[in-house]
Write a protein that holds these residues in place. Structure first.
Motif, mmCIF file in Angstrom:
data_model
loop_
_atom_site.group_PDB
_atom_site.id
_atom_site.type_symbol
_atom_site.label_atom_id
_atom_site.label_comp_id
_atom_site.label_asym_id
_atom_site.label_seq_id
_atom_site.Cartn_x
_atom_site.Cartn_y
_atom_site.Cartn_z
ATOM 1 N N GLN A 198 46.450 45.635 43.052
ATOM 2 C CA GLN A 198 45.972 46.042 41.732
ATOM 3 C C GLN A 198 46.610 45.214 40.625
ATOM 4 N N VAL A 199 47.874 44.857 40.801
ATOM 5 C CA VAL A 199 48.527 43.991 39.818
ATOM 6 C C VAL A 199 47.837 42.624 39.778
ATOM 7 N N ASN A 200 47.547 42.063 40.952
ATOM 8 C CA ASN A 200 46.842 40.784 41.002
ATOM 9 C C ASN A 200 45.464 40.890 40.359
ATOM 10 N N ASP A 201 44.788 42.021 40.596
ATOM 11 C CA ASP A 201 43.467 42.220 39.994
ATOM 12 C C ASP A 201 43.561 42.333 38.473
ATOM 13 N N LEU A 202 44.613 42.999 37.981
ATOM 14 C CA LEU A 202 44.809 43.100 36.535
ATOM 15 C C LEU A 202 45.013 41.725 35.909
ATOM 16 N N THR A 203 45.720 40.858 36.616
ATOM 17 C CA THR A 203 45.904 39.499 36.130
ATOM 18 C C THR A 203 44.555 38.788 36.008
ATOM 19 N N LYS A 204 43.675 39.026 36.979
ATOM 20 C CA LYS A 204 42.332 38.423 36.929
ATOM 21 C C LYS A 204 41.519 38.988 35.771
ATOM 22 N N VAL A 205 41.663 40.309 35.509
ATOM 23 C CA VAL A 205 40.953 40.915 34.383
ATOM 24 C C VAL A 205 41.319 40.201 33.091
ATOM 25 N N SER A 206 42.598 39.884 32.938
ATOM 26 C CA SER A 206 43.058 39.238 31.713
ATOM 27 C C SER A 206 42.509 37.829 31.549
ATOM 28 N N ARG A 207 41.953 37.265 32.649
ATOM 29 C CA ARG A 207 41.472 35.878 32.591
ATOM 30 C C ARG A 207 39.955 35.767 32.700
ATOM 31 N N LEU A 208 39.271 36.902 32.688
ATOM 32 C CA LEU A 208 37.821 36.861 32.795
ATOM 33 C C LEU A 208 37.192 36.095 31.632
ATOM 34 N N ASN A 244 30.957 36.232 42.456
ATOM 35 C CA ASN A 244 32.176 35.487 42.745
ATOM 36 C C ASN A 244 32.819 36.166 43.942
ATOM 37 N N ARG A 245 33.042 35.428 44.992
ATOM 38 C CA ARG A 245 33.504 36.041 46.239
ATOM 39 C C ARG A 245 34.807 36.809 46.042
ATOM 40 N N GLU A 246 35.740 36.246 45.294
ATOM 41 C CA GLU A 246 37.040 36.873 45.079
ATOM 42 C C GLU A 246 36.904 38.200 44.334
ATOM 43 N N LEU A 247 36.092 38.193 43.271
ATOM 44 C CA LEU A 247 35.906 39.412 42.487
ATOM 45 C C LEU A 247 35.110 40.452 43.266
ATOM 46 N N LEU A 248 34.089 40.000 44.001
ATOM 47 C CA LEU A 248 33.275 40.915 44.792
ATOM 48 C C LEU A 248 34.120 41.595 45.866
ATOM 49 N N TYR A 249 34.998 40.826 46.506
ATOM 50 C CA TYR A 249 35.899 41.393 47.504
ATOM 51 C C TYR A 249 36.738 42.508 46.881
ATOM 52 N N SER A 250 37.250 42.275 45.691
ATOM 53 C CA SER A 250 38.094 43.262 45.020
ATOM 54 C C SER A 250 37.336 44.541 44.697
ATOM 55 N N VAL A 251 36.080 44.411 44.259
ATOM 56 C CA VAL A 251 35.273 45.589 43.933
ATOM 57 C C VAL A 251 35.079 46.454 45.168
ATOM 58 N N ILE A 252 34.639 45.846 46.266
ATOM 59 C CA ILE A 252 34.381 46.597 47.489
ATOM 60 C C ILE A 252 35.687 47.151 48.064
ATOM 61 N N TYR A 253 36.743 46.359 47.994
ATOM 62 C CA TYR A 253 38.052 46.813 48.484
ATOM 63 C C TYR A 253 38.515 48.048 47.714
ATOM 64 N N ASN A 254 38.366 48.026 46.388
ATOM 65 C CA ASN A 254 38.780 49.166 45.568
ATOM 66 C C ASN A 254 37.997 50.428 45.924
ATOM 67 N N GLY A 273 42.589 55.913 37.723
ATOM 68 C CA GLY A 273 41.263 55.323 37.630
ATOM 69 C C GLY A 273 41.332 53.818 37.509
ATOM 70 N N LEU A 274 42.503 53.231 37.798
ATOM 71 C CA LEU A 274 42.694 51.795 37.626
ATOM 72 C C LEU A 274 41.762 50.994 38.522
ATOM 73 N N GLY A 275 41.633 51.434 39.779
ATOM 74 C CA GLY A 275 40.750 50.709 40.690
ATOM 75 C C GLY A 275 39.309 50.709 40.217
ATOM 76 N N LEU A 276 38.852 51.842 39.687
ATOM 77 C CA LEU A 276 37.477 51.924 39.175
ATOM 78 C C LEU A 276 37.314 51.097 37.916
ATOM 79 N N TYR A 277 38.342 51.075 37.080
ATOM 80 C CA TYR A 277 38.319 50.249 35.868
ATOM 81 C C TYR A 277 38.197 48.768 36.238
ATOM 82 N N ILE A 278 39.009 48.333 37.192
ATOM 83 C CA ILE A 278 38.962 46.937 37.643
ATOM 84 C C ILE A 278 37.592 46.610 38.236
#
Length: 228
Positions: A53-63, A111-121, A185-190
């Motif tokens: 989730q921390v790694n995903d938050l870093t990605k959110v900041s760079r969208l 985007n494969r990386e982002l899609l993986y994160s959505v399904i993983y969450n 709700g962090l996972g759903l937010y991401i």
């Protein structure tokens, strides 16, 4: 802009101690005490979940930087990758997960990386909040010229506000989920942020015994060069 900066800073500050927690858990001596083994397993599970989730938050900041390219992605391959990673955790927690594919359109624009994160969450929530003995389900099917990915969650009821926000397209901020202890709700937010970036539609359907989380993505007409 300030909100994005705060997320970026928080993510990096949390990453170091979480990594240390994981290493400490892995270095613990294992003896015959079942409780010790369970504690170690739980520490690793929690730290890995938090680190992701921390790694995903870093990605959110760079969208906003546009660094995540959208391209044709095999949706079945991504779902299989997620379930293969999570299956051992499901079984360790006396749960199971399976996939059902009926889609003819194999590739989506994402985007494969982002899609993986959505399904993983979605799948991680399904495991974390479901009762022992339940089976999470991933359905992938065609829907009106697009592809729908749905994860059936057997956790406690989703609050009305979060349910409505998701069905209006996305969550604007992490929100406390009263019926799901330990969840902000962090996972759903991401997941909602990543879905919006990929021009996807995210929604949720509440059931008596859980929730179905859905992501709909545009289809790619490009022919896949790889097998499923």
């Amino acid at each position: 802009m300030q909100e994005v900066d705060n997320i970026f800073v928080a993510a990096h500050e949390l990453k170091s101690p979480l990594s240390l927690l994981r290493q400490l858990a892995l270095s613990m001596e294992i003896d015959d005490q079942i409780s010790l083994k369970r504690t170690q397993s739980r520490m690793v599970e929690v730290s890995e979940r938090a680190l992701r989730q921390v790694n995903d938050l870093t990605k959110v900041s760079r969208l906003e930087d546009g660094l995540f390219e959208l391209e044709p992605v095999s949706i079945r391959a991504v779902c299989n990758e997620v379930t293969n990673e999570l299956r051992y955790l499901y079984r360790a927690n006396h749960r199971d997960i399976f996939e059902k594919y009926t889609n003819h359109s194999k590739l989506v624009i994402a985007n494969r990386e982002l899609l993986y994160s959505v399904i993983y969450n979605f799948c991680s929530n399904a495991m974390h909040y479901s009762d022992a003995g339940t089976r999470a389900r991933i359905f992938v099917r065609d829907r009106k010229g697009k592809v729908e990915i749905q994860v059936r969650d057997y956790g406690p009821a989703l609050p009305t506000k979060i349910w409505k926000d998701l069905n209006h397209g996305w969550l604007r901020e992490p929100t406390s989920v009263a019926m799901r202890p330990g969840s902000s709700g962090l996972g759903l937010y991401i997941a909602s942020k990543f879905s919006r970036y990929m021009h996807g539609e995210v929604s949720a359907v509440r059931h008596r015994d859980g929730t179905s989380f859905t992501l709909i993505l545009p289809v790619s007409t490009q022919t896949s060069l790889f097998g499923e």
